[in-house]
Design an enzyme around this catalytic site. Structure first.
Site, PDB file in Angstrom:
ATOM      1  N   GLU A  76       0.793  -1.235   0.000  1.00  0.00           N
ATOM      2  CA  GLU A  76       0.000   0.000   0.000  1.00  0.00           C
ATOM      3  C   GLU A  76       0.824   1.284   0.000  1.00  0.00           C
ATOM      4  O   GLU A  76       0.654   2.129   0.880  1.00  0.00           O
ATOM      5  CB  GLU A  76      -0.968  -0.009   1.184  1.00  0.00           C
TER       6      GLU A  76
ATOM      7  N   ASN B 178       2.151  -4.606  -3.381  1.00  0.00           N
ATOM      8  CA  ASN B 178       0.775  -5.036  -3.147  1.00  0.00           C
ATOM      9  C   ASN B 178      -0.056  -3.793  -2.849  1.00  0.00           C
ATOM     10  O   ASN B 178       0.292  -3.018  -1.970  1.00  0.00           O
ATOM     11  CB  ASN B 178       0.804  -5.981  -1.934  1.00  0.00           C
TER      12      ASN B 178
ATOM     13  N   HIS C 122     -10.060  -6.441  -1.851  1.00  0.00           N
ATOM     14  CA  HIS C 122     -11.058  -6.291  -0.775  1.00  0.00           C
ATOM     15  C   HIS C 122     -12.264  -5.574  -1.384  1.00  0.00           C
ATOM     16  O   HIS C 122     -12.335  -4.359  -1.415  1.00  0.00           O
ATOM     17  CB  HIS C 122     -10.489  -5.468   0.386  1.00  0.00           C
TER      18      HIS C 122
ATOM     19  N   GLU D 212      -5.648 -10.687  -1.514  1.00  0.00           N
ATOM     20  CA  GLU D 212      -6.392 -10.644  -0.238  1.00  0.00           C
ATOM     21  C   GLU D 212      -7.899 -10.633  -0.493  1.00  0.00           C
ATOM     22  O   GLU D 212      -8.640  -9.826   0.068  1.00  0.00           O
ATOM     23  CB  GLU D 212      -6.000  -9.388   0.559  1.00  0.00           C
TER      24      GLU D 212
ATOM     25  N   ASP E 199     -11.685 -10.846  -0.515  1.00  0.00           N
ATOM     26  CA  ASP E 199     -12.889 -11.130   0.274  1.00  0.00           C
ATOM     27  C   ASP E 199     -14.039 -10.300  -0.296  1.00  0.00           C
ATOM     28  O   ASP E 199     -13.838  -9.191  -0.784  1.00  0.00           O
ATOM     29  CB  ASP E 199     -12.723 -10.926   1.795  1.00  0.00           C
TER      30      ASP E 199
END
Ligand code: XIL
Length: 363
Positions: free
Chosen positions: A168, A211, A247, A276, A278
């Site tokens: 990030e 990432n 996300h 990641e 979800d």
């Protein structure tokens, strides 16, 4: 002549029969649509690594699901700087080692997450004081970064296949560097060079990633990430891939947009992974069958990745709906139920849809 089974053996056979019957019932939970092949085998057939983030306090039941269903694992927290370094001059690797041993024992791929991240629990508590007390904070930070990368990447050299070296770097919204990013504040963009060069020196075989989060629906931020990668590559810095966190709690994934983004990353000659993933259920609360809509959203992400040769893996950020970071991060929409397994570790429709997608679109 064969001996008749003893009473105990007969009871055993009956019990075995009952267990098998119960298993075949649960196989039919989703309208009899469960594939004969499980997730891990489907992932291998499709040539895609499919992983889960595993937390330090994972139960034995969660670990059993992880070893059975996933071909890759990521430490949800255990490899963050804040978890590893209780003081500026010591490391505690016990949790990270346990996870590495677990993955190696299961023949699973390991993603290392993450060397340098300035948000949430990414940084050790002592770092701010350490820098404040230094006469040259930039030099001190560079020194600490070099030691951290050398120690951590060196320790798992040959075991961790991919590292999220930088997490990030950009602001949550928009295309600039995050002004709150201590690495950027003190070292400027060069902090990425320092981190990537040091990680590469510590394990030349590891694939090094940046990432990033919330790029999937922010074209400006995505362009900025691409431009950053291009500058690094132009400087000859070892960068091998970009991770899109995935996300999807603001909006459900859009397959076409995602595929285009993956293709643009691949066009740089970089690998790309969804790192990641979800997809919370409340996103679909206005649809007649939220679980089915969630299953379709998962299929969309897998379809997008399977269409791009350099999309090498998808990691789900957790195992089951009883343990998801979103229920604290997004407490106001809890229970978010964003994962492939429900609160009792039963496979959800999203699981079936992912398996089916993997089997339909092998590469
Ligand atoms: C989260 C973990 O899931 C939580 O357990 C922890 O409290 C905070 O961090 N982006 C990332 C991950 O890169 O490391 C974060 O993980 C989720 C957001």
């Amino acid at each position: 002549m064969k001996r008749l089974p003893s009473k105990i053996a007969r009871i055993g056979i009956v019990l075995l029969f009952l267990v098998l019957a119960a298993c075949s019932d649960s196989n039919n939970d989703n309208g009899g649509q469960r594939e004969a092949v499980g997730l891990a085998q489907a992932a291998r057939q499709a040539g895609l690594a499919v992983g889960a983030a595993v937390n330090t306090d994972a139960s034995s039941e969660q670990l059993a699901v992880t070893s059975r269903e996933f071909t890759s694992v990521t430490a949800e927290n255990a490899m963050k700087w804040g978890s590893l370094a209780p003081t500026s001059s010591s490391f505690n690797f016990s949790d990270a080692d346990r996870l590495v041993d677990f993955a190696v024992a299961n023949g699973q791929r390991l993603r290392g997450h993450t060397l340098f991240w300035h948000r949430l629990n990414g940084l050790p508590d002592w770092l701010a004081d350490e820098l404040n007390n230094s006469s040259d904070p930039a030099a001190r930070l560079r020194e600490l970064m070099v030691t951290h990368a050398a120690t951590l990447v060196g320790r798992y050299a040959g075991q961790v296949t991919q590292w999220d070296v930088i997490n990030e770097p950009l602001a949550a919204v928009g295309g600039d560097f995050d002004p709150e990013n201590i690495f950027f504040q003190l070292l400027g963009e060069e902090y990425l060079d320092i981190a990537l060069l040091q990680a590469h020196a510590a394990d030349p075989s590891a694939e090094l990633f940046i990432n990033e989060t919330f790029v999937e629906f922010q074209p400006v931020k995505f362009d900025s990430l691409i431009a950053l990668a291009q500058r690094l590559l132009a400087r000859g810095i070892p960068l091998h891939g970009l991770g899109l966190q995935g996300h999807f709690f603001v909006r459900a994934p859009d397959e076409a947009i995602l595929r285009d983004q993956l293709l643009r990353i691949a066009a740089l000659g970089l690998k790309v992974e969804i790192t990641e993933l979800d997809i919370p259920l409340p996103l679909f609360s206005s649809t007649p069958d939220p679980l089915a809509a969630q299953a379709q959203a998962y299929a969309d992400v897998f379809n997008a990745c399977l269409a791009v040769t350099l999309c090498s893996g998808i990691t789900i950020w957790g195992i089951d709906d009883a343990h998801t970071w979103l229920d604290s991060f997004l407490a106001f929409t809890a229970p978010n139920r964003p994962l492939l397994f429900d609160e009792t570790l039963q496979a959800k429709p999203a699981y079936d849809s992912v398996v089916k997608t993997l089997l339909t679109l092998p590469r």
